[in-house]
Design a protein around this motif. Structure first.
Motif, PDB file in Angstrom:
ATOM      1  N   ASN A 190       0.821  -1.220   0.000  1.00 24.61           N
ATOM      2  CA  ASN A 190       0.000   0.000   0.000  1.00 24.61           C
ATOM      3  C   ASN A 190       0.854   1.268   0.000  1.00 24.61           C
ATOM      4  O   ASN A 190       0.525   2.254   0.669  1.00 24.61           O
ATOM      5  CB  ASN A 190      -0.955   0.007   1.201  1.00 24.61           C
ATOM      6  CG  ASN A 190      -1.940  -1.126   1.159  1.00 24.61           C
ATOM      7  OD1 ASN A 190      -2.426  -1.495   0.092  1.00 24.61           O
ATOM      8  ND2 ASN A 190      -2.229  -1.704   2.316  1.00 24.61           N
ATOM      9  N   LYS A 191       1.984   1.217  -0.704  1.00 24.71           N
ATOM     10  CA  LYS A 191       2.921   2.344  -0.834  1.00 24.71           C
ATOM     11  C   LYS A 191       3.652   2.676   0.468  1.00 24.71           C
ATOM     12  O   LYS A 191       4.354   3.688   0.542  1.00 24.71           O
ATOM     13  CB  LYS A 191       2.202   3.582  -1.358  1.00 24.71           C
ATOM     14  CG  LYS A 191       1.563   3.423  -2.729  1.00 24.71           C
ATOM     15  CD  LYS A 191       0.933   4.739  -3.186  1.00 24.71           C
ATOM     16  CE  LYS A 191       0.302   4.590  -4.572  1.00 24.71           C
ATOM     17  NZ  LYS A 191      -0.309   5.864  -5.040  1.00 24.71           N
ATOM     18  N   CYS A 192       3.478   1.868   1.488  1.00 28.43           N
ATOM     19  CA  CYS A 192       4.090   2.138   2.785  1.00 28.43           C
ATOM     20  C   CYS A 192       5.409   1.380   2.941  1.00 28.43           C
ATOM     21  O   CYS A 192       5.471   0.189   2.644  1.00 28.43           O
ATOM     22  CB  CYS A 192       3.160   1.718   3.920  1.00 28.43           C
ATOM     23  SG  CYS A 192       1.565   2.573   3.952  1.00 28.43           S
ATOM     24  N   ASP A 193       6.431   2.082   3.414  1.00 30.15           N
ATOM     25  CA  ASP A 193       7.660   1.383   3.762  1.00 30.15           C
ATOM     26  C   ASP A 193       7.696   1.191   5.281  1.00 30.15           C
ATOM     27  O   ASP A 193       6.782   1.604   6.002  1.00 30.15           O
ATOM     28  CB  ASP A 193       8.900   2.118   3.246  1.00 30.15           C
ATOM     29  CG  ASP A 193       9.068   3.520   3.856  1.00 30.15           C
ATOM     30  OD1 ASP A 193       8.449   3.811   4.902  1.00 30.15           O
ATOM     31  OD2 ASP A 193       9.826   4.317   3.269  1.00 30.15           O
ATOM     32  N   THR A 194       8.751   0.550   5.764  1.00 28.12           N
ATOM     33  CA  THR A 194       8.825   0.216   7.184  1.00 28.12           C
ATOM     34  C   THR A 194       8.745   1.455   8.065  1.00 28.12           C
ATOM     35  O   THR A 194       8.079   1.443   9.102  1.00 28.12           O
ATOM     36  CB  THR A 194      10.121  -0.555   7.478  1.00 28.12           C
ATOM     37  OG1 THR A 194      10.199  -1.698   6.623  1.00 28.12           O
ATOM     38  CG2 THR A 194      10.166  -1.022   8.917  1.00 28.12           C
ATOM     39  N   ARG A 195       9.407   2.532   7.666  1.00 29.90           N
ATOM     40  CA  ARG A 195       9.384   3.756   8.465  1.00 29.90           C
ATOM     41  C   ARG A 195       7.966   4.244   8.691  1.00 29.90           C
ATOM     42  O   ARG A 195       7.571   4.557   9.827  1.00 29.90           O
ATOM     43  CB  ARG A 195      10.221   4.855   7.795  1.00 29.90           C
ATOM     44  CG  ARG A 195      10.038   6.230   8.460  1.00 29.90           C
ATOM     45  CD  ARG A 195      10.802   7.352   7.769  1.00 29.90           C
ATOM     46  NE  ARG A 195      10.331   8.656   8.232  1.00 29.90           N
ATOM     47  CZ  ARG A 195      10.713   9.244   9.353  1.00 29.90           C
ATOM     48  NH1 ARG A 195      11.572   8.656  10.150  1.00 29.90           N
ATOM     49  NH2 ARG A 195      10.231  10.433   9.701  1.00 29.90           N
ATOM     50  N   GLU A 196       7.189   4.314   7.625  1.00 34.99           N
ATOM     51  CA  GLU A 196       5.830   4.845   7.750  1.00 34.99           C
ATOM     52  C   GLU A 196       4.938   3.928   8.571  1.00 34.99           C
ATOM     53  O   GLU A 196       4.056   4.383   9.309  1.00 34.99           O
ATOM     54  CB  GLU A 196       5.233   5.086   6.364  1.00 34.99           C
ATOM     55  CG  GLU A 196       5.981   6.112   5.521  1.00 34.99           C
ATOM     56  CD  GLU A 196       6.121   7.468   6.197  1.00 34.99           C
ATOM     57  OE1 GLU A 196       5.237   7.844   6.990  1.00 34.99           O
ATOM     58  OE2 GLU A 196       7.135   8.154   5.951  1.00 34.99           O
ATOM     59  N   VAL A 197       5.162   2.624   8.467  1.00 34.46           N
ATOM     60  CA  VAL A 197       4.378   1.678   9.276  1.00 34.46           C
ATOM     61  C   VAL A 197       4.653   1.904  10.759  1.00 34.46           C
ATOM     62  O   VAL A 197       3.732   1.913  11.587  1.00 34.46           O
ATOM     63  CB  VAL A 197       4.710   0.222   8.875  1.00 34.46           C
ATOM     64  CG1 VAL A 197       4.081  -0.766   9.858  1.00 34.46           C
ATOM     65  CG2 VAL A 197       4.215  -0.077   7.467  1.00 34.46           C
ATOM     66  N   VAL A 198       5.915   2.104  11.122  1.00 35.50           N
ATOM     67  CA  VAL A 198       6.264   2.312  12.526  1.00 35.50           C
ATOM     68  C   VAL A 198       5.739   3.660  13.031  1.00 35.50           C
ATOM     69  O   VAL A 198       5.243   3.756  14.160  1.00 35.50           O
ATOM     70  CB  VAL A 198       7.786   2.206  12.732  1.00 35.50           C
ATOM     71  CG1 VAL A 198       8.164   2.522  14.181  1.00 35.50           C
ATOM     72  CG2 VAL A 198       8.273   0.804  12.368  1.00 35.50           C
TER      73      VAL A 198
END
Length: 248
Positions: free
Chosen positions: A106-114
């Motif tokens: 969904n265009k999200c990388d690990t940083r944005e998930v955290v």
């Protein structure tokens, strides 16, 4: 007409009592100790907080936001089992050998998930970038409302991982270590506190907010245990000190 057989009242009562009490087999379901017939692993027989359970076998204490957190008791057991070894070499180290931040869908990388996980009232744009929200940094207790002022810290820094065993891993395991959303390896903290920590182990750097030491010690120990990384003697001693700040 057939011959009538007379049975005395006393005999009849005895027969009825025998029929009512003599059909239950204590070894059969419904007989004997109900716990004995419970299936193995059922809620009534499964040992709570078993070390092999997901997340290390313990429910996070109040206030924990990191995944896979364990109790202080479990962390102490993990700490005792860690291999003690001297500090390893930095020869051959590069952050590029730990691929991050990985795409999470969904265009999200690990940083944005955290950032989304660790904050409150976080809103994201069409590219999954956090545009507003509230974050409380574990290390210094600072409250931040701008995502750009938050870093995603590796609880066990990549360089520290390299020195304590990751130098021998393949690229896939290093990528998993650098993007681990299952264990307490990633957390959103202020950029200032993250830069202050750098790649130092707990004997060389401790969060300035001592109220966070219990969670810090549990998280660091769990990550090192999960990945089979070594600890130095001073590091192990400081982790024990941090765990001693836990309420239980």
């Amino acid at each position: 007409m057939g011959r009538q057989i007379r049975v005395s009242g006393a005999v009849l009562v005895a027969l009825l009592l025998a029929a009512g009490t003599g059909c239950s087999d204590p070894a059969a379901p419904g007989g004997g100790d109900p716990k004995a017939s419970a299936p193995a692993g059922s809620p009534s027989t499964a040992a709570p907080n078993a070390p092999n359970a997901p997340g290390g076998g313990a429910e996070p204490a109040g206030g924990d936001v990191l995944p896979g957190m364990v109790s202080a008791a479990v962390a102490r057991t993990q700490l005792a089992a860690l291999q003690v070894a001297p500090v390893g070499t930095m020869a051959g180290y590069s952050r590029d050998k730990f691929t991050h931040w990985a795409q999470q869908g969904n265009k999200c990388d690990t940083r944005e998930v955290v950032l989304k996980r660790d904050g409150t009232e976080v809103t994201q744009d069409a590219e999954c970038k956090a545009v507003s929200g509230n974050w409380k940094s574990l290390y210094d207790g600072a409250v931040v409302t701008e995502a750009g002022k938050m870093d995603i810290d590796h609880m066990v820094p990549l360089a520290e991982g390299w020195r304590s065993g990751a130098a021998g891993w393949d690229s896939a395991r290093r990528k998993a270590f650098a993007n681990d959303l299952t264990h307490p390896q990633l957390l959103a903290v202020t950029a200032a506190s993250n830069r202050s920590k750098g790649d130092q182990s707990p004997d060389l750097w401790q969060p300035p907010d001592k109220a966070s030491w219990c969670r810090y010690g549990r998280a660091w120990t769990t990550v090192k245990s999960t990945y089979g990384l070594t600890v130095t003697e001073p590091e192990k001693k400081m982790l024990a000190t941090m765990l001693d700040t836990c309420a239980s």
